[in-house]
Design a protein around this motif. Structure first.
Motif, PDB file in Angstrom:
ATOM      1  N   MET A  83       0.844  -1.205   0.000  1.00 47.88           N
ATOM      2  CA  MET A  83       0.000   0.000   0.000  1.00 47.88           C
ATOM      3  C   MET A  83       0.879   1.255   0.000  1.00 47.88           C
ATOM      4  O   MET A  83       1.843   1.348   0.761  1.00 47.88           O
ATOM      5  CB  MET A  83      -0.902   0.004   1.242  1.00 47.88           C
ATOM      6  N   LYS A  84       0.534   2.204  -0.850  1.00 43.51           N
ATOM      7  CA  LYS A  84       1.344   3.414  -0.977  1.00 43.51           C
ATOM      8  C   LYS A  84       1.253   4.274   0.281  1.00 43.51           C
ATOM      9  O   LYS A  84       0.187   4.409   0.890  1.00 43.51           O
ATOM     10  CB  LYS A  84       0.868   4.227  -2.186  1.00 43.51           C
ATOM     11  N   ASN A  85       2.381   4.847   0.666  1.00 42.28           N
ATOM     12  CA  ASN A  85       2.403   5.768   1.795  1.00 42.28           C
ATOM     13  C   ASN A  85       2.175   7.183   1.275  1.00 42.28           C
ATOM     14  O   ASN A  85       3.063   7.788   0.667  1.00 42.28           O
ATOM     15  CB  ASN A  85       3.745   5.669   2.531  1.00 42.28           C
ATOM     16  N   TRP A  86       0.979   7.710   1.501  1.00 47.34           N
ATOM     17  CA  TRP A  86       0.609   9.030   0.988  1.00 47.34           C
ATOM     18  C   TRP A  86       1.015  10.157   1.926  1.00 47.34           C
ATOM     19  O   TRP A  86       1.020  11.332   1.522  1.00 47.34           O
ATOM     20  CB  TRP A  86      -0.907   9.094   0.794  1.00 47.34           C
ATOM     21  N   GLU A  87       1.339   9.839   3.165  1.00 49.79           N
ATOM     22  CA  GLU A  87       1.522  10.901   4.161  1.00 49.79           C
ATOM     23  C   GLU A  87       2.615  11.914   3.830  1.00 49.79           C
ATOM     24  O   GLU A  87       2.422  13.108   4.064  1.00 49.79           O
ATOM     25  CB  GLU A  87       1.735  10.296   5.547  1.00 49.79           C
ATOM     26  N   PRO A  88       3.764  11.506   3.273  1.00 54.33           N
ATOM     27  CA  PRO A  88       4.756  12.538   2.928  1.00 54.33           C
ATOM     28  C   PRO A  88       4.213  13.594   1.970  1.00 54.33           C
ATOM     29  O   PRO A  88       4.558  14.780   2.090  1.00 54.33           O
ATOM     30  CB  PRO A  88       5.890  11.730   2.288  1.00 54.33           C
ATOM     31  N   LEU A  89       3.342  13.194   1.049  1.00 55.20           N
ATOM     32  CA  LEU A  89       2.750  14.161   0.128  1.00 55.20           C
ATOM     33  C   LEU A  89       1.771  15.088   0.848  1.00 55.20           C
ATOM     34  O   LEU A  89       1.681  16.282   0.540  1.00 55.20           O
ATOM     35  CB  LEU A  89       2.031  13.433  -1.007  1.00 55.20           C
ATOM     36  N   LEU A  90       1.038  14.550   1.821  1.00 54.44           N
ATOM     37  CA  LEU A  90       0.105  15.369   2.587  1.00 54.44           C
ATOM     38  C   LEU A  90       0.851  16.393   3.437  1.00 54.44           C
ATOM     39  O   LEU A  90       0.460  17.566   3.507  1.00 54.44           O
ATOM     40  CB  LEU A  90      -0.766  14.476   3.471  1.00 54.44           C
ATOM     41  N   VAL A  91       1.928  15.957   4.058  1.00 54.17           N
ATOM     42  CA  VAL A  91       2.739  16.874   4.873  1.00 54.17           C
ATOM     43  C   VAL A  91       3.381  17.942   3.995  1.00 54.17           C
ATOM     44  O   VAL A  91       3.398  19.130   4.343  1.00 54.17           O
ATOM     45  CB  VAL A  91       3.822  16.095   5.648  1.00 54.17           C
ATOM     46  N   LYS A  92       3.867  17.537   2.837  1.00 51.69           N
ATOM     47  CA  LYS A  92       4.487  18.493   1.913  1.00 51.69           C
ATOM     48  C   LYS A  92       3.483  19.559   1.479  1.00 51.69           C
ATOM     49  O   LYS A  92       3.822  20.745   1.355  1.00 51.69           O
ATOM     50  CB  LYS A  92       5.031  17.749   0.699  1.00 51.69           C
ATOM     51  N   LEU A 134      -6.033  16.083  -3.522  1.00 46.23           N
ATOM     52  CA  LEU A 134      -5.979  14.619  -3.547  1.00 46.23           C
ATOM     53  C   LEU A 134      -6.169  14.087  -4.971  1.00 46.23           C
ATOM     54  O   LEU A 134      -5.531  13.108  -5.368  1.00 46.23           O
ATOM     55  CB  LEU A 134      -7.016  14.036  -2.597  1.00 46.23           C
ATOM     56  N   ARG A 135      -7.031  14.722  -5.739  1.00 45.89           N
ATOM     57  CA  ARG A 135      -7.181  14.319  -7.147  1.00 45.89           C
ATOM     58  C   ARG A 135      -5.873  14.538  -7.912  1.00 45.89           C
ATOM     59  O   ARG A 135      -5.504  13.737  -8.770  1.00 45.89           O
ATOM     60  CB  ARG A 135      -8.309  15.112  -7.795  1.00 45.89           C
ATOM     61  N   SER A 136      -5.179  15.628  -7.574  1.00 46.30           N
ATOM     62  CA  SER A 136      -3.952  15.960  -8.306  1.00 46.30           C
ATOM     63  C   SER A 136      -2.837  14.952  -8.053  1.00 46.30           C
ATOM     64  O   SER A 136      -1.906  14.844  -8.853  1.00 46.30           O
ATOM     65  CB  SER A 136      -3.471  17.366  -7.930  1.00 46.30           C
ATOM     66  N   ILE A 137      -2.915  14.232  -6.927  1.00 46.02           N
ATOM     67  CA  ILE A 137      -1.886  13.224  -6.641  1.00 46.02           C
ATOM     68  C   ILE A 137      -2.421  11.804  -6.870  1.00 46.02           C
ATOM     69  O   ILE A 137      -1.795  10.825  -6.455  1.00 46.02           O
ATOM     70  CB  ILE A 137      -1.336  13.365  -5.203  1.00 46.02           C
ATOM     71  N   ASP A 138      -3.603  11.727  -7.508  1.00 46.14           N
ATOM     72  CA  ASP A 138      -4.214  10.435  -7.867  1.00 46.14           C
ATOM     73  C   ASP A 138      -4.585   9.583  -6.660  1.00 46.14           C
ATOM     74  O   ASP A 138      -4.459   8.355  -6.681  1.00 46.14           O
ATOM     75  CB  ASP A 138      -3.289   9.638  -8.810  1.00 46.14           C
ATOM     76  N   TYR A 139      -5.064  10.242  -5.590  1.00 48.19           N
ATOM     77  CA  TYR A 139      -5.575   9.493  -4.451  1.00 48.19           C
ATOM     78  C   TYR A 139      -6.847   8.769  -4.893  1.00 48.19           C
ATOM     79  O   TYR A 139      -7.604   9.285  -5.729  1.00 48.19           O
ATOM     80  CB  TYR A 139      -5.885  10.442  -3.280  1.00 48.19           C
ATOM     81  N   PRO A 140      -7.106   7.578  -4.384  1.00 46.72           N
ATOM     82  CA  PRO A 140      -8.276   6.803  -4.831  1.00 46.72           C
ATOM     83  C   PRO A 140      -9.572   7.609  -4.831  1.00 46.72           C
ATOM     84  O   PRO A 140     -10.010   8.120  -3.792  1.00 46.72           O
ATOM     85  CB  PRO A 140      -8.327   5.642  -3.829  1.00 46.72           C
TER      86      PRO A 140
END
Length: 213
Positions: A1-10, A83-89
């Motif tokens: 499973m992808k770790n999305w948190e670094p992108l959210l923090v950024k 979230l759409r811009s980073i292709d979140y489900p």
């Protein structure tokens, strides 16, 4: 499973969060940690809870701004776009948006999912306890209010007024917030934090010579 948190923090690090120390990056970090703990206790979906907790105050509207009740809706819209811009489900975006919209006390939106209840409780818990006291005085300083009414600190002969006295905010909102928590784990922690705040007020009364009601 992808770790999305670094992108959210950024995303947060690149966002102007204003000068309110009660809503800085440390606030988001605390809310996320609390939300994860509540989610584990309650069985909530982390793929909804975590992004909603990280992005819940993405659009910062000051507490004394007339648009304050719109802040959570604006944050939800901005969060979904990001979230759409980073292709979140895509199938999770509706629940994430609802969790963000419903977290706000001033918006008055009833949380209709477990994940929304978890995020709401996590954010409200950050206004209670030791950190809640610190945040209360920090925001009071920004708004130019005094610590307490020197003539009647605990409102025995007046109404509570948090537009003039910081500690009045405990009674105007924060103790009510503790009673509004909806998850079992959140209510337990809220009760502990509210009790600490009452002990603080007891000690404050001793130090300033005020009489508690």
């Amino acid at each position: 499973m992808k770790n999305w948190e670094p992108l959210l923090v950024k995303k947060l690090e690149a966002t102007d969060l204003g000068d309110d120390p009660a809503h800085d990056l440390a606030h988001f970090t605390r809310v996320v940690a609390t939300a994860k703990a509540l989610a584990a206790d309650e069985g909530a979906r982390l793929d909804v809870v975590v992004p909603a907790a990280w992005l819940h105050d993405l659009v910062n509207v000051p507490k004394n701004d007339p648009r304050r009740s719109e802040a959570s809706r604006l944050s939800a819209e901005e969060a979904v776009a990001f979230l759409r811009s980073i292709d979140y489900p895509d199938d999770l975006l509706g629940d994430i948006a609802h969790a963000i919209e419903a977290h706000s006390y001033s918006a008055g939106i009833e949380p209709r999912t477990l994940e929304a209840r978890v995020v709401q409780d996590a954010d409200r818990l950050d206004g209670l306890g030791a950190i809640g006291i610190a945040r209360c005085f920090a925001v009071g300083g920004l708004m130019g209010v005094r610590f307490y009414d020197p003539h009647d600190p605990f409102a025995q002969r007046r109404s509570w007024n948090d537009r003039e006295n910081a500690i009045d905010h405990f009674h105007v909102k924060l103790f009510k917030t503790a009673e509004s928590l909806t998850t079992a784990a959140g209510r337990r922690e809220g009760a502990r934090r509210a009790e600490f705040m009452r002990q603080y007020l007891d000690r404050l009364a001793v130090e300033i010579g005020g009489e508690m009601p």
